[in-house]
Scaffold this motif. Structure first.
Motif: not given
Length: 118
Positions: A13-14, A40-45, A92-98, A112-118
Motif C-alpha cells: 500500500q502507499p 527500474r522500468e515501467t511501461a512506456g519508459k 514507484d510501481t515498476a519492475v526493479y533490476y540491479c 522483481t515487480q513492485v506494485t504500490v496500490s491501495p
C-alpha cells in the motif's frame, strides 16, 4: 557468464516499505570492485538508474525521485545488493533490476515487480 537474481518485490500500500535483494554469481572479490545500481522500468519508459552504490560501498547516489526514501547498500562478501524503500508511492510501481552502474552491464536478471496500490 554472470547471472543476476533479484527478489523481494511485492504488492504494498502507499506509504509502505519493502526491501529488495539482488545476488550475483560473481565472486565477492569481483563484486566489490564494481559500482552497482538499482534500475527500474515501467511501461512506456526506458529503464532508469535510481540508486547507485560506489565500489566497496564507499558512497551512494540517488535519483531525485527516490532521494530521502530509498537506501541502497551492499554486502560484498555475499555478493548481494539491497534496496530498502520507504514511503512507497504509486509512481514507484515498476519492475526493479540491479546491475553494474557504469561500464559494460552484465546480462540482466529477470527483475522483481513492485506494485504500490491501495
Amino acid at each position: 557468464q554472470v547471472q543476476i537474481a533479484e527478489s523481494g518485490g511485492d504488492l504494498v500500500q502507499p506509504g509502505g516499505s519493502l526491501t529488495l535483494s539482488c545476488t550475483t554469481s560473481t565472486p565477492g572479490s569481483i563484486f566489490r570492485m564494481h559500482a552497482m545500481g538499482w534500475f527500474r522500468e515501467t511501461a512506456g519508459k526506458s529503464r532508469e538508474l535510481i540508486a547507485k552504490s560506489i565500489q566497496n560501498g564507499g558512497s551512494s547516489e540517488y535519483d531525485d525521485s527516490v532521494k530521502g526514501r530509498f537506501t541502497i547498500y551492499r554486502d560484498n562478501a555475499r555478493r548481494t545488493l539491497y534496496l530498502h524503500m520507504n514511503d512507497l508511492k504509486p509512481e514507484d510501481t515498476a519492475v526493479y533490476y540491479c546491475n553494474r552502474a557504469g561500464g559494460t552491464v552484465w546480462p540482466w536478471g529477470q527483475g522483481t515487480q513492485v506494485t504500490v496500490s491501495p
